[in-house]
Design an enzyme around this catalytic site. Structure first.
Site, mmCIF file in Angstrom:
data_model
loop_
_atom_site.group_PDB
_atom_site.id
_atom_site.type_symbol
_atom_site.label_atom_id
_atom_site.label_comp_id
_atom_site.label_asym_id
_atom_site.label_seq_id
_atom_site.Cartn_x
_atom_site.Cartn_y
_atom_site.Cartn_z
ATOM 1 C CG ASP A 133 76.586 -26.075 -20.347
ATOM 2 O OD1 ASP A 133 76.206 -27.185 -19.614
ATOM 3 O OD2 ASP A 133 77.453 -25.145 -19.560
ATOM 4 C CG PHE B 48 79.860 -29.013 -21.694
ATOM 5 C CD1 PHE B 48 78.371 -29.128 -21.310
ATOM 6 C CD2 PHE B 48 80.532 -29.586 -22.590
ATOM 7 C CE1 PHE B 48 77.835 -30.001 -22.314
ATOM 8 C CE2 PHE B 48 79.811 -30.553 -23.388
ATOM 9 C CZ PHE B 48 78.654 -30.660 -23.315
ATOM 10 C CB CYS B 49 79.275 -24.391 -17.013
ATOM 11 S SG CYS B 49 79.346 -23.022 -15.921
ATOM 12 N N PRO B 50 82.359 -22.906 -17.840
ATOM 13 C CG PRO B 50 83.871 -21.515 -16.957
ATOM 14 C CD PRO B 50 83.686 -22.984 -17.370
#
Length: 80
Positions: free
Chosen positions: A44, A17-19
């Site tokens: 994501d 997931f981000c980033p």
């Protein structure tokens, strides 16, 4: 997909997931030669906008963005 593009390198960011997908994409692109194509797989939801924005900002060419269910497949051509 009508024109089959064969990626030089593939990066699997499924489950990240981000980033993280963006960081890994940037790191992988840096290791490629100009003209090489990186395939990135991600699930994501933020990756769609993050990677498209990354390509626009850095000048790399987003050749393809495909959504398959909840997963994204990006083909990015290194331009510089």
């Amino acid at each position: 997909m009508t024109n089959e593009i064969n990626p030089t390198q593939s990066l699997d960011c499924i489950g990240f997931f981000c980033p993280e997908p963006l960081f890994q994409t940037r790191q992988e692109i840096d290791g490629l030669e100009i003209g090489d194509v990186l395939e990135v797989l991600a699930d994501d939801p933020a990756a769609e906008e993050d990677i498209a924005r990354f390509c626009k900002r850095t000048g790399h060419q987003l050749l393809e963005l495909e959504k398959i269910g909840k997963e994204f497949r990006f083909l990015i051509k290194k331009t510089k």
